[in-house]
Design a protein around this motif. Sequence first.
Motif, PDB file in Angstrom:
ATOM      1  N   GLU A  97      22.247  99.375 135.483  1.00  0.00           N
ATOM      2  CA  GLU A  97      23.351  98.865 134.692  1.00  0.00           C
ATOM      3  C   GLU A  97      22.770  98.073 133.530  1.00  0.00           C
ATOM      4  O   GLU A  97      21.968  97.176 133.721  1.00  0.00           O
ATOM      5  N   SER A 156      23.314  95.511 130.554  1.00  0.00           N
ATOM      6  CA  SER A 156      24.249  94.450 130.200  1.00  0.00           C
ATOM      7  C   SER A 156      24.713  94.614 128.759  1.00  0.00           C
ATOM      8  O   SER A 156      24.115  95.328 127.956  1.00  0.00           O
ATOM      9  N   SER A 157      25.783  93.929 128.441  1.00  0.00           N
ATOM     10  CA  SER A 157      26.320  94.013 127.083  1.00  0.00           C
ATOM     11  C   SER A 157      25.343  93.419 126.079  1.00  0.00           C
ATOM     12  O   SER A 157      25.266  93.879 124.932  1.00  0.00           O
ATOM     13  N   ALA A 158      24.591  92.397 126.493  1.00  0.00           N
ATOM     14  CA  ALA A 158      23.591  91.807 125.594  1.00  0.00           C
ATOM     15  C   ALA A 158      22.499  92.819 125.276  1.00  0.00           C
ATOM     16  O   ALA A 158      22.059  92.935 124.133  1.00  0.00           O
ATOM     17  N   LYS A 181      22.838  96.072 125.375  1.00  0.00           N
ATOM     18  CA  LYS A 181      23.440  97.121 124.547  1.00  0.00           C
ATOM     19  C   LYS A 181      23.518  96.687 123.089  1.00  0.00           C
ATOM     20  O   LYS A 181      23.293  97.481 122.181  1.00  0.00           O
ATOM     21  N   SER A 182      23.836  95.407 122.870  1.00  0.00           N
ATOM     22  CA  SER A 182      23.905  94.926 121.492  1.00  0.00           C
ATOM     23  C   SER A 182      22.521  94.871 120.853  1.00  0.00           C
ATOM     24  O   SER A 182      22.389  95.006 119.639  1.00  0.00           O
TER      25      SER A 182
END
Length: 87
Positions: free
Chosen positions: A36, A38-40, A42-43
């Motif tokens: 998985e 994380s959104s961090a 992905k950014s």
Amino acid sequence: MKITNIGINQVNPYKRSQQQTEKAQQTSRPTTDQLEISSAAKSMQTKSPVEVDQAERVARIKAEIDAGTYKVDAKKLASNILNYYRL
């Protein structure tokens, strides 16, 4: 005198261990790995507008250098050097 195993449970630790292992293998389901992000993270994979602008500027300067048309503004360079050493 004859000794028989009537009424006595036979003890075979190897066989019992093997049976327990087989039973555990039958009941356990195969597991799969999961990842998985994380959104961090992905950014971080996407480039920011500043990075895009810098890449375009570097590419433009490289093209000008290759074409022989790149000119350095001596006054601006001197001003930037002075500002750097004043800090």
